[in-house]
Design a protein around this motif. Structure first.
Motif: not given
Length: 386
Positions: A119-126, A128-136
């Motif tokens: 399992l890997q993510g987050p991507y919405t959906f890939s 090439n779209e919205e990638a990552g979880l904001q940490v800063e």
């Protein structure tokens, strides 16, 4: 708490509205428009579903109120060597590790039943779209086509058993500071003929999407986590953005009449949505329409960059990205700030280019996955392109 799979259009609308129920009032949060999220996520409308599949779940309390949400998805354009990796996305949750763990376990199980053990993510959906979880950088507010998450969420993801895999950086550049780069030119290589520049052709967005997709994929296909960008997805983005899209939002460098490099950016549409709570109906549409006609944007996002494949590893081709960026600056002289995102944290070549023109890191996003090389950490070297 119970986890419920999204099964109807009504469920999907509720799924879309989860962030504003959970995060309203948090510093920097601005809900996206419901209709825009529906276009992104609805299997009947979103271009992703032409080459991918996904499922969605809600976490609800005993009274049926939302506690969180998640998606699990797979892009059939994924290279075969990463076919064992399943992605999750759309992750939002209250400040409760048990909720996050249950959602991640649900996404993991969906992939496991389809033979994807990592399992890997987050991507919405890939990627090439919205990638990552904001940490800063949450306090700096929302940016078009970039995710926003509360500061506590990353710790809960790690507590659920996932580890950091890769960081994605967002740079900010003051456009006045970047003014000295406007008009930068690149010397032609020997044997080359005329070199010209042009802006985006708003009357042929499908064709422009094809050109940008070809150059983008040629430039970034060695990069970590690369999945080919599909032209219909970019064409849909251009068409959805048409109310705020202008010819000067893209620049193309042509050599002997052939497009050889491009740079593309968009104004931050969130400036139009502030205070609308993600809704246009029943009366917010009038406010949004007025803003669209009168608003002067203060922030922009540099979104895509590409260079022709046969030029990418030449000295001339290595200079084209800087020239395309400089030309984009020349075409957009509005005061304000430009976000350049996202950049892999170990893509030293691209980071140096951005830092040369005054860029500083102001937001950070993190991708998580199962521990070990099988989680996707052992791939092509980052920073190989463009």
């Amino acid at each position: 708490m119970r986890i419920v799979e999204v099964a109807t259009r009504k469920d999907l609308k509720r799924f879309v509205q989860v962030p504003r129920h959970l995060y309203s009032g948090l510093a920097g949060f601005e809900p996206p428009l419901d209709f825009e999220r529906m276009q992104l996520l609805d299997p009947k409308r979103a271009p992703f579903f032409g080459h991918g599949e996904a499922a969605f779940w809600l976490a609800l309390d005993a009274a049926g109120r939302p506690l969180g949400r998640i998606s699990a998805q797979y892009d059939r354009l994924t290279p075969p060597e990463r076919a064992h990796i399943g992605h999750f996305g759309c992750l939002e949750a209250v400040d409760d590790g048990a909720v996050v763990a249950a959602l991640i376990a649900t996404a993991r199980d969906w992939h496991a039943r389809r033979g994807r053990r990592i399992l890997q993510g987050p991507y919405t959906f890939s990627i090439n779209e919205e990638a990552g979880l904001q940490v800063e950088g949450q306090e700096h507010g929302a940016m078009i086509l970039m995710p926003w998450h509360p500061p506590y969420l990353g710790a809960h993801v790690e507590a659920a058993g996932l580890v950091p895999v890769k960081d994605l950086l967002a740079y900010v550049i003051d456009l006045d500071h970047a003014a000295k780069w406007r008009g930068m030119t690149v010397a032609k290589a020997s044997g080359q003929g005329q070199m010209t520049t042009r802006m985006l052709d708003l009357t042929a967005l499908d064709r422009e999407a094809e050109l940008m997709t070809e150059l983008f994929n040629a430039s970034w296909n060695d990069n970590w986590g690369f999945v080919p960008l599909a032209a219909p997805e970019l064409a849909t983005l251009l068409k959805v953005s048409r109310p705020i899209l202008r010819a000067n939002h893209a620049t193309f460098i042509e050599v002997d009449g052939k497009v050889s490099a491009f740079a593309f950016g968009l104004p931050n549409a969130y400036e139009l949505f502030r205070g609308l709570d993600g809704r246009l109906l029943p009366f917010n549409w009038a406010r949004a329409a007025y803003r669209l006609l009168t608003h002067r944007f203060d922030s922009y996002r540099f979104t895509l960059l590409g260079v022709r494949s046969d030029l990418r590893d030449t000295t001339f081709g290595a200079r084209l990205p800087m020239a395309a960026i400089a030309q984009l600056f020349s075409q957009n002289r509005n005061p304000g700030s430009l976000e350049m995102s996202w950049i892999l944290d170990d893509n030293t070549r691209m980071r140096r280019i951005i830092e040369r023109i005054g860029g500083t890191v102001y937001k950070r996003y993190r991708l998580y996955g199962d521990a070990g090389p099988a989680g996707g950490d052992a791939e092509a070297p980052a920073g190989a392109a463009p």
